[in-house]
Design an enzyme around this catalytic site. Structure first.
Site, PDB file in Angstrom:
ATOM      1  N   GLU A 163      35.461  45.004  33.142  1.00 19.82           N
ATOM      2  CA  GLU A 163      35.116  43.888  34.014  1.00 19.82           C
ATOM      3  C   GLU A 163      36.014  43.820  35.241  1.00 19.82           C
ATOM      4  O   GLU A 163      36.100  42.778  35.902  1.00 19.82           O
ATOM      5  CB  GLU A 163      35.198  42.565  33.242  1.00 19.82           C
ATOM      6  CG  GLU A 163      36.587  42.182  32.775  1.00 19.82           C
ATOM      7  CD  GLU A 163      36.918  42.754  31.399  1.00 19.82           C
ATOM      8  OE1 GLU A 163      37.796  42.197  30.732  1.00 19.82           O
ATOM      9  OE2 GLU A 163      36.283  43.750  30.984  1.00 19.82           O
ATOM     10  N   ASP A 207      39.287  40.617  38.446  1.00 16.60           N
ATOM     11  CA  ASP A 207      38.945  40.666  37.028  1.00 16.60           C
ATOM     12  C   ASP A 207      38.105  39.434  36.692  1.00 16.60           C
ATOM     13  O   ASP A 207      38.461  38.304  37.057  1.00 16.60           O
ATOM     14  CB  ASP A 207      40.222  40.687  36.182  1.00 16.60           C
ATOM     15  CG  ASP A 207      39.921  40.808  34.711  1.00 16.60           C
ATOM     16  OD1 ASP A 207      39.747  41.930  34.245  1.00 16.60           O
ATOM     17  OD2 ASP A 207      39.856  39.753  34.015  1.00 16.60           O
ATOM     18  N   ILE A 208      36.988  39.638  36.008  1.00 14.39           N
ATOM     19  CA  ILE A 208      36.142  38.515  35.587  1.00 14.39           C
ATOM     20  C   ILE A 208      36.851  37.777  34.459  1.00 14.39           C
ATOM     21  O   ILE A 208      37.194  38.377  33.439  1.00 14.39           O
ATOM     22  CB  ILE A 208      34.757  38.993  35.132  1.00 14.39           C
ATOM     23  CG1 ILE A 208      34.073  39.795  36.248  1.00 14.39           C
ATOM     24  CG2 ILE A 208      33.887  37.822  34.709  1.00 14.39           C
ATOM     25  CD1 ILE A 208      32.752  40.408  35.836  1.00 14.39           C
TER      26      ILE A 208
END
Length: 441
Positions: free
Chosen positions: A355, A311-312
């Site tokens: 994301e 996950d960003i």
């Protein structure tokens, strides 16, 4: 070849055109018979409901009188003293003003109210027994059969029967001797719990029969109209289909010239359906399919495989700060970086949504998977994409959760593996982000 196919089709269509009216007629006839049968059953159900409602009303009145030991009413020609209650103390009393009153027990009062209700509304009520105290309560032939069934343990009986040449829905329930009943029936040898007789209700079926006949007429008219409309529709369809058959040859020729182009487009669409249009890595649909395949292989061959969810960190803030266009560029760069990190021919990288990205690592245990995840995280960190709004670093970073199929409690499903990796990702975020966390129980 086309000519033979067209001839065969015309023969089939000719047969269907001839048989369709017969099929349509048979189908509607069957539906009509079913609807009529259902209506007849429903009418009897309505009559039975009315019978039970009246029965419950009579039971409520009888119980009310029984709980009070009977009621006193003025003596009159309609309500003379009950000769079958002569043994009851104070059957007849006189008020201080000289008014003569007589005791009406539950059966006496119920018989009177049933008679009056029958005259007003046509619904008949009866209390009867195989051992009657009052001859007026002697059962008729139908009641005798019902009472005999009560003696064998049956609780209630209902049946369509004739009374004076008219059809009635007759309903009766068994009466059992209770303590208050012995006050009036002490001389008949009953004990508490004995079947003392039965109370019945007879509902005239004439109004229901009229309603049934009216409904059946409406059904017949409706189905008749539907039958005619259907036949007309079959005729029109037959004309249209035969016309289309004559045009099909030209259409098929044109479609054959386009077959190769359609195949190319189909292959392109199939490819696009499995890839994310923004990042050009596999999409969620492709991931779900690949995960199921790896799961089945793991169960079948006892191999090993692991799953990464990345996950960003603080990507919403990135979009808010730099704009969605730069956000899209960031997603594409990270997707390509992850795909290069998991570079073996059977590694599988996909955009999971928003994301989040996922990587399936076949033949990879948890220790190796953690190394791949950490390498991916460091690769993104070294890209040094500025992220001034991040709460954990000055550049774009990843949080990664890692789990392996061997950590699933068997039996399980591939969704369980996703949940384990997601829990590890949650722990990575909770503990500060920009890190890799493996699932551990």
């Amino acid at each position: 070849m086309y000519s033979r196919q067209a001839t065969g089709q015309r023969k089939i269509l000719s047969f269907l055109a001839a048989a369709a009216p017969l099929f349509w007629t048979a189908a509607l006839t069957g539906l009509l018979l079913w609807a009529v049968t259902k209506e007849k059953r429903q009418i009897l159900n309505y009559a039975r409901m009315e019978a039970r409602a009246n029965f419950n009303k009579d039971i409520a009145l009888r119980n009310w009188v029984a709980r009070r030991g009977g009621v006193y009413v003025p003596v009159s020609g309609d309500t003379p003293p009950n000769p079958y209650l002569e043994h009851v103390l104070e059957r007849d009393i006189e008020t201080p003003s000289g008014r003569k009153l007589t005791l009406m027990n539950p059966a006496y009062m119920l018989r009177e109210t049933m008679q009056e209700f029958s005259e007003l509304y046509g619904v008949k009520g009866r209390i009867t027994s195989l051992n009657v105290l009052n001859p007026i309560n002697t059962p008729d032939a139908w009641e005798v059969k019902a009472l005999q069934q009560f003696e064998r343990g049956v609780k209630e009986v209902s049946e369509v029967s004739s009374i004076n040449g008219r059809a009635y829905l007759r309903y009766m329930q068994a009466f059992y001797a209770r303590e208050p009943c012995l006050k009036c029936h002490i001389g008949q040898g009953y004990t508490v719990g004995d079947v003392r007789g039965g109370m019945g209700v007879s509902v005239p079926l004439e109004p229901y029969t009229k309603l049934k006949n009216s409904t059946i007429r409406v059904l017949m008219y409706s189905y008749g109209i539907l039958w005619l409309v259907g036949l007309f529709g079959i005729f029109l369809v037959d004309r249209i289909v035969m016309k289309q058959i004559s045009q099909r040859r030209q259409t098929e020729k044109a479609l054959r010239d386009q077959a190769s182009e359609l195949e190319r487009l189909n292959n392109l669409l199939a490819h696009q359906a499995m890839y994310d249009g923004l990042t050009h890595v596999h999409n969620r649909r492709a991931f779900d399919r690949q995960l199921r395949e790896e799961w089945e292989r793991w169960r079948r061959e006892q191999t090993v495989f692991s799953l990464l969810i990345a996950d960003i960190d603080f990507f919403k803030k990135y979009n808010d700060t730099y704009g969605h266009l730069d956000g899209d560029i960031c997603l594409r760069k990270i997707a390509q970086a992850l795909q290069k990190t998991a570079a073996r021919h059977n590694d599988f990288t996909a955009r999971y949504g928003g994301e989040e990205f996922v990587i399936i690592l076949p033949g990879t245990d948890i220790e190796q998977a953690v190394k791949v995840a950490e390498h991916a995280r460091q690769t993104v960190e070294k890209m040094a994409m500025p992220h001034s709004a991040s709460d954990c670093a000055e550049m774009v970073t990843l949080s990664v959760g890692v789990a392996t199929a061997g950590q699933i409690v068997v039996p399980g499903s591939c969704d369980d593996l996703v949940r384990l990796a997601d829990q590890a990702l949650y722990e990575a975020k909770r503990s500060g982000r920009n890190r890799t966390v493996r699932f551990s129980r």
